[in-house]
Write an enzyme that holds these catalytic residues in place. Structure first.
Site, PDB file in Angstrom:
ATOM      1  N   TRP A  51       6.981   6.564   7.679  1.00 36.17           N
ATOM      2  CA  TRP A  51       8.145   7.440   7.881  1.00 36.17           C
ATOM      3  C   TRP A  51       9.082   7.333   6.689  1.00 36.17           C
ATOM      4  O   TRP A  51       9.600   8.329   6.184  1.00 36.17           O
ATOM      5  CB  TRP A  51       8.870   7.120   9.197  1.00 36.17           C
ATOM      6  CG  TRP A  51       8.246   7.868  10.339  1.00 36.17           C
ATOM      7  CD1 TRP A  51       7.295   7.395  11.200  1.00 36.17           C
ATOM      8  CD2 TRP A  51       8.468   9.242  10.703  1.00 36.17           C
ATOM      9  NE1 TRP A  51       6.923   8.385  12.079  1.00 36.17           N
ATOM     10  CE2 TRP A  51       7.628   9.527  11.808  1.00 36.17           C
ATOM     11  CE3 TRP A  51       9.286  10.249  10.221  1.00 36.17           C
ATOM     12  CZ2 TRP A  51       7.594  10.782  12.423  1.00 36.17           C
ATOM     13  CZ3 TRP A  51       9.255  11.505  10.833  1.00 36.17           C
ATOM     14  CH2 TRP A  51       8.416  11.757  11.916  1.00 36.17           C
TER      15      TRP A  51
ATOM     16  N   TRP B  24      14.823  10.255   9.998  1.00 31.03           N
ATOM     17  CA  TRP B  24      13.428   9.824  10.134  1.00 31.03           C
ATOM     18  C   TRP B  24      13.243   8.824  11.275  1.00 31.03           C
ATOM     19  O   TRP B  24      12.164   8.722  11.863  1.00 31.03           O
ATOM     20  CB  TRP B  24      12.902   9.228   8.817  1.00 31.03           C
ATOM     21  CG  TRP B  24      13.720   8.092   8.251  1.00 31.03           C
ATOM     22  CD1 TRP B  24      14.766   8.221   7.388  1.00 31.03           C
ATOM     23  CD2 TRP B  24      13.581   6.686   8.504  1.00 31.03           C
ATOM     24  NE1 TRP B  24      15.285   6.976   7.084  1.00 31.03           N
ATOM     25  CE2 TRP B  24      14.572   6.013   7.749  1.00 31.03           C
ATOM     26  CE3 TRP B  24      12.705   5.927   9.266  1.00 31.03           C
ATOM     27  CZ2 TRP B  24      14.727   4.625   7.753  1.00 31.03           C
ATOM     28  CZ3 TRP B  24      12.846   4.541   9.281  1.00 31.03           C
ATOM     29  CH2 TRP B  24      13.849   3.903   8.535  1.00 31.03           C
TER      30      TRP B  24
ATOM     31  N   TRP C 174      -3.774   0.270   2.231  1.00 27.00           N
ATOM     32  CA  TRP C 174      -2.468   0.798   2.655  1.00 27.00           C
ATOM     33  C   TRP C 174      -1.995   0.083   3.922  1.00 27.00           C
ATOM     34  O   TRP C 174      -0.815  -0.196   4.099  1.00 27.00           O
ATOM     35  CB  TRP C 174      -2.537   2.310   2.918  1.00 27.00           C
ATOM     36  CG  TRP C 174      -2.238   3.122   1.687  1.00 27.00           C
ATOM     37  CD1 TRP C 174      -3.140   3.769   0.902  1.00 27.00           C
ATOM     38  CD2 TRP C 174      -0.937   3.361   1.102  1.00 27.00           C
ATOM     39  NE1 TRP C 174      -2.482   4.401  -0.136  1.00 27.00           N
ATOM     40  CE2 TRP C 174      -1.133   4.169  -0.026  1.00 27.00           C
ATOM     41  CE3 TRP C 174       0.363   2.972   1.430  1.00 27.00           C
ATOM     42  CZ2 TRP C 174      -0.077   4.585  -0.840  1.00 27.00           C
ATOM     43  CZ3 TRP C 174       1.421   3.398   0.622  1.00 27.00           C
ATOM     44  CH2 TRP C 174       1.189   4.186  -0.498  1.00 27.00           C
TER      45      TRP C 174
ATOM     46  N   TRP D 180      22.579  13.284   7.731  1.00 23.93           N
ATOM     47  CA  TRP D 180      21.581  13.773   8.697  1.00 23.93           C
ATOM     48  C   TRP D 180      22.221  14.745   9.678  1.00 23.93           C
ATOM     49  O   TRP D 180      23.387  14.610  10.042  1.00 23.93           O
ATOM     50  CB  TRP D 180      20.972  12.598   9.479  1.00 23.93           C
ATOM     51  CG  TRP D 180      20.253  11.613   8.603  1.00 23.93           C
ATOM     52  CD1 TRP D 180      20.655  10.349   8.282  1.00 23.93           C
ATOM     53  CD2 TRP D 180      19.009  11.815   7.912  1.00 23.93           C
ATOM     54  NE1 TRP D 180      19.746   9.750   7.442  1.00 23.93           N
ATOM     55  CE2 TRP D 180      18.723  10.639   7.189  1.00 23.93           C
ATOM     56  CE3 TRP D 180      18.106  12.877   7.816  1.00 23.93           C
ATOM     57  CZ2 TRP D 180      17.585  10.473   6.407  1.00 23.93           C
ATOM     58  CZ3 TRP D 180      16.964  12.723   7.037  1.00 23.93           C
ATOM     59  CH2 TRP D 180      16.720  11.539   6.336  1.00 23.93           C
TER      60      TRP D 180
ATOM     61  N   GLU E 297      -7.608   2.833   1.888  1.00 20.34           N
ATOM     62  CA  GLU E 297      -6.767   3.084   3.070  1.00 20.34           C
ATOM     63  C   GLU E 297      -6.542   1.786   3.840  1.00 20.34           C
ATOM     64  O   GLU E 297      -5.456   1.558   4.378  1.00 20.34           O
ATOM     65  CB  GLU E 297      -7.401   4.152   3.980  1.00 20.34           C
ATOM     66  CG  GLU E 297      -7.477   5.531   3.364  1.00 20.34           C
ATOM     67  CD  GLU E 297      -6.147   6.010   2.812  1.00 20.34           C
ATOM     68  OE1 GLU E 297      -5.105   5.821   3.452  1.00 20.34           O
ATOM     69  OE2 GLU E 297      -6.145   6.567   1.692  1.00 20.34           O
TER      70      GLU E 297
ATOM     71  N   ASN F 181      -3.863  12.168   9.965  1.00 15.73           N
ATOM     72  CA  ASN F 181      -2.906  11.680   8.960  1.00 15.73           C
ATOM     73  C   ASN F 181      -2.235  12.804   8.167  1.00 15.73           C
ATOM     74  O   ASN F 181      -1.019  12.788   7.969  1.00 15.73           O
ATOM     75  CB  ASN F 181      -3.600  10.719   7.996  1.00 15.73           C
ATOM     76  CG  ASN F 181      -2.649  10.199   6.946  1.00 15.73           C
ATOM     77  OD1 ASN F 181      -1.646   9.575   7.268  1.00 15.73           O
ATOM     78  ND2 ASN F 181      -2.936  10.488   5.678  1.00 15.73           N
TER      79      ASN F 181
HETATM   80  C1  FAD Z   1       4.628   9.485   9.610  1.00 15.52           C
HETATM   81  C2  FAD Z   1       3.402   8.614   9.739  1.00 15.52           C
HETATM   82  C3  FAD Z   1       3.355   7.622  10.730  1.00 15.52           C
HETATM   83  C4  FAD Z   1       2.227   6.801  10.846  1.00 15.52           C
HETATM   84  N1  FAD Z   1       2.183   5.844  11.842  1.00 15.52           N
HETATM   85  C5  FAD Z   1       1.106   5.030  11.949  1.00 15.52           C
HETATM   86  C6  FAD Z   1       1.035   4.041  12.969  1.00 15.52           C
HETATM   87  O1  FAD Z   1       1.956   3.861  13.777  1.00 15.52           O
HETATM   88  N2  FAD Z   1      -0.090   3.275  13.049  1.00 15.52           N
HETATM   89  C7  FAD Z   1      -1.125   3.431  12.171  1.00 15.52           C
HETATM   90  O2  FAD Z   1      -2.133   2.722  12.296  1.00 15.52           O
HETATM   91  N3  FAD Z   1      -1.083   4.344  11.179  1.00 15.52           N
HETATM   92  C8  FAD Z   1      -0.001   5.150  11.044  1.00 15.52           C
HETATM   93  N4  FAD Z   1       0.030   6.094  10.053  1.00 15.52           N
HETATM   94  C9  FAD Z   1      -1.035   6.107   9.021  1.00 15.52           C
HETATM   95  C10 FAD Z   1      -2.238   7.025   9.282  1.00 15.52           C
HETATM   96  O3  FAD Z   1      -1.802   8.298   9.676  1.00 15.52           O
HETATM   97  C11 FAD Z   1      -3.202   6.491  10.343  1.00 15.52           C
HETATM   98  O4  FAD Z   1      -3.517   5.141  10.086  1.00 15.52           O
HETATM   99  C12 FAD Z   1      -4.486   7.294  10.348  1.00 15.52           C
HETATM  100  O5  FAD Z   1      -4.218   8.652  10.618  1.00 15.52           O
HETATM  101  C13 FAD Z   1      -5.423   6.733  11.388  1.00 15.52           C
HETATM  102  O6  FAD Z   1      -6.566   7.533  11.510  1.00 15.52           O
HETATM  103  P1  FAD Z   1      -7.992   6.961  11.070  1.00 15.52           P
HETATM  104  O7  FAD Z   1      -8.219   5.616  11.668  1.00 15.52           O
HETATM  105  O8  FAD Z   1      -9.001   8.013  11.366  1.00 15.52           O
HETATM  106  O9  FAD Z   1      -7.768   6.810   9.512  1.00 15.52           O
HETATM  107  P2  FAD Z   1      -8.787   6.653   8.277  1.00 15.52           P
HETATM  108  O10 FAD Z   1      -8.505   7.749   7.315  1.00 15.52           O
HETATM  109  O11 FAD Z   1     -10.187   6.536   8.786  1.00 15.52           O
HETATM  110  O12 FAD Z   1      -8.313   5.311   7.598  1.00 15.52           O
HETATM  111  C14 FAD Z   1      -8.877   4.028   7.922  1.00 15.52           C
HETATM  112  C15 FAD Z   1      -7.787   3.062   8.275  1.00 15.52           C
HETATM  113  O13 FAD Z   1      -6.921   2.858   7.167  1.00 15.52           O
HETATM  114  C16 FAD Z   1      -5.590   2.656   7.627  1.00 15.52           C
HETATM  115  N5  FAD Z   1      -4.732   3.718   7.089  1.00 15.52           N
HETATM  116  C17 FAD Z   1      -5.083   4.973   6.727  1.00 15.52           C
HETATM  117  N6  FAD Z   1      -4.008   5.636   6.223  1.00 15.52           N
HETATM  118  C18 FAD Z   1      -2.971   4.784   6.291  1.00 15.52           C
HETATM  119  C19 FAD Z   1      -1.601   4.877   5.931  1.00 15.52           C
HETATM  120  N7  FAD Z   1      -1.063   5.977   5.392  1.00 15.52           N
HETATM  121  N8  FAD Z   1      -0.810   3.798   6.160  1.00 15.52           N
HETATM  122  C20 FAD Z   1      -1.293   2.665   6.709  1.00 15.52           C
HETATM  123  N9  FAD Z   1      -2.588   2.513   7.043  1.00 15.52           N
HETATM  124  C21 FAD Z   1      -3.414   3.550   6.850  1.00 15.52           C
HETATM  125  C22 FAD Z   1      -5.629   2.733   9.143  1.00 15.52           C
HETATM  126  O14 FAD Z   1      -5.730   1.425   9.662  1.00 15.52           O
HETATM  127  C23 FAD Z   1      -6.896   3.539   9.394  1.00 15.52           C
HETATM  128  O15 FAD Z   1      -7.462   3.278  10.664  1.00 15.52           O
HETATM  129  C24 FAD Z   1       1.138   6.960   9.928  1.00 15.52           C
HETATM  130  C25 FAD Z   1       1.208   7.956   8.950  1.00 15.52           C
HETATM  131  C26 FAD Z   1       2.314   8.775   8.862  1.00 15.52           C
HETATM  132  C27 FAD Z   1       2.356   9.833   7.784  1.00 15.52           C
END
Ligand code: FAD
Length: 454
Positions: A368, A345, A264, A292, A261, A327
């Site tokens: 997105w 989107w 990602w 759209w 993650e 997420n």
């Molecule tokens: C539509 C949409 C919009 C999003 N917008 C953002 C945003 O503006 N900022 C943001 O930080 N994340 C965003 N995310 C990704 C993700 O949802 C969040 O990073 C995550 O929910 C953060 O929670 P956590 O720290 O508990 O994640 P954990 O599951 O604990 O993951 C650890 C870290 O990995 C990174 N990570 C995890 N999943 C993703 C992912 N899909 N993409 C990029 N990095 C990821 C984050 O830095 C996160 O803190 C988005 C996802 C979606 C589907």
């Protein structure tokens, strides 16, 4: 449990400057081009940081001057005021930040000041990981494989023995920046605690159950993820600290999934770096002519958590009430907006930008686009989440829905994700604003339209 002893140091730029009298500067740059000035939740966080973390604000705040891009802005002004010989910062990678910092670097260097910037917020620079042909990656798995094959991530620095601060610099008053929302004060319910200490606590609490992360990460009814995203975005913890804290523990499936993650996050940042118009333009060009729908009414129902689809409303209300959303639920709400409601989107991206405490240009735009099916390595458009089935699978007892949609609290587990099938649906909860079958069919028709040759 947070280990005792000094924390690894998260700030390479500060580390490099320690030893000289320091002026730590926070510049509020409201002149960001495009629509990407800080959103409401980000402004709340910037305002809340020092008080909420219970720490003395060591940094001086300055409002960016009106022409920072030409003039070098406050960094130059303060360098002159204090007679600074060097200026250091941790690099930002958003297109407007790169342009701003490049211009400031030029001005400072021209004035004979040594300037050095550092990699503080990423594991790798966005230009470091390339395909064999030398191109940026567009697909995550080969990107991740290449990232894993690179040399081990550098360890964070140890904290400098002493730091002393130049105390003769005039700061703006935080209150004068008017960062807190008013009319309405929608952030009053945020229970988010910003700050470095909270970031470390979140990390070590999470590490105690990281082994189960692979399964738990998809369950909004459980506390299965790290909650580190706002801390990471705001530099309250560095990805290097996180990476090495994970690597120091027994390695298992949960740990590897979690590191991925972080991969990602890197992938999204490099996508934005190489595609500066990622927030506005679909990577898959066919989607530029997607038909759209425009519906302020439906958009508003979605934003307010009043779509009549419980898992979607729970997610949107979690976002509004807490500034964060799980997420899995982000994917579900985004899918409903884009596919069943047919709304662009970018409208969803803008709302997230304004309301998320972890709003991040690269991660937001890339995700997105991913859900919309027009991004890099995206889920194909025709794979459309059924929000009822998603709710039943990932919130099987409806605990998450009951927490954020109290009108539904009295429903049985069988009806909680489809209240319209209950013998007596709650009168104070709306009927679905879209028939899921019809919305799906309309989305697939629209997709066919862009697949046909012009
Ligand atoms: C539509 C949409 C919009 C999003 N917008 C953002 C945003 O503006 N900022 C943001 O930080 N994340 C965003 N995310 C990704 C993700 O949802 C969040 O990073 C995550 O929910 C953060 O929670 P956590 O720290 O508990 O994640 P954990 O599951 O604990 O993951 C650890 C870290 O990995 C990174 N990570 C995890 N999943 C993703 C992912 N899909 N993409 C990029 N990095 C990821 C984050 O830095 C996160 O803190 C988005 C996802 C979606 C589907």
């Amino acid at each position: 449990m947070v280990p005792s002893g000094p924390a690894p140091f998260r700030q390479p730029a500060l580390h490099a400057a320690a030893g000289q009298p320091l002026v730590c500067l926070y510049v509020l740059d409201d002149e960001t081009p495009g629509d990407w000035a800080m959103g409401g939740a980000s402004r709340w966080l910037a305002a809340s940081q020092p008080d909420r973390a219970g720490r003395k604000a060591e940094s001086q705040g300055r409002h960016a001057d009106p022409a920072p891009r030409q003039g070098g802005g406050n960094r130059a002004a303060i360098a002159e005021e204090t007679g600074a010989e060097s200026v250091t910062w941790n690099r930002c990678y958003e297109p407007f930040a790169v342009a701003r910092d490049t211009a400031i670097k030029k001005v400072l260097t021209g004035s004979g000041i040594t300037v050095e910037s550092f990699k503080g917020t990423m594991l790798h620079e966005p230009w470091e990981i390339r395909t064999k042909g030398g191109h940026p990656f567009r697909v995550f798995t080969p990107f991740w494989n290449a990232m894993r094959q690179m040399a081990e991530i550098e360890k964070p620095h140890q904290a400098p023995h002493r730091m002393h601060f130049h105390d003769d610099v005039q700061s703006d008053r935080l209150a004068d920046w008017h960062l807190l929302p008013a009319k309405p004060d929608w952030a009053k319910g945020f229970d988010w605690t910003p700050g470095e200490e909270q970031a470390r606590t979140a990390l070590y609490d999470f590490l105690d159950h990281i082994a189960g992360y692979k399964q738990a990460r998809d369950r909004p009814d459980q506390d299965g993820t790290s909650w580190l995203s706002p801390h990471l975005h705001w530099g309250e913890i560095s990805p290097r600290q996180i990476w090495h804290a994970v690597r120091a523990r027994p390695q298992n499936e949960g740990a590897e999934t979690f590191l991925k993650e972080l991969g990602w996050r890197e992938f999204c940042a490099q996508l934005l770096y190489h595609n500066p118009d990622l927030p506005t333009r679909p990577l898959d060009e066919r989607f530029r002519k997607f038909p759209w729908r425009r519906s302020e009414k439906d958009l508003c129902a979605w934003q307010r958590g009043m779509t009549g689809i419980p898992i979607v409303d729970a997610g949107m209300r979690q976002l509004w009430q807490t500034g964060w959303m799980h997420n899995r639920v982000r994917m579900i709400v985004a899918s409903l907006l884009i596919k069943h409601l047919g709304i662009h989107w970018r409208r969803g991206q803008e709302w997230f930008w304004d309301t998320l405490v972890d709003a991040d240009l690269g991660s937001n735009a890339a995700n997105w686009q991913w859900v919309a099916g027009c991004g890099a390595d995206a889920a194909p458009f025709f794979r459309i989440f059924n929000p009822v089935l998603q709710g039943e699978k990932f919130d099987p007892k409806g605990d998450y829905v009951r927490r954020f949609v109290p009108e539904l609290a009295g429903l049985s587990d069988r009806h909680i994700h489809k209240p319209w099938t209950a013998p007596t649906p709650p009168a104070d909860y709306p009927a679905p604003i879209v028939d899921l079958g019809e919305g799906r069919a309309r989305a697939l028709d629209a997709f066919q339209a862009i697949k046909r040759p012009a």
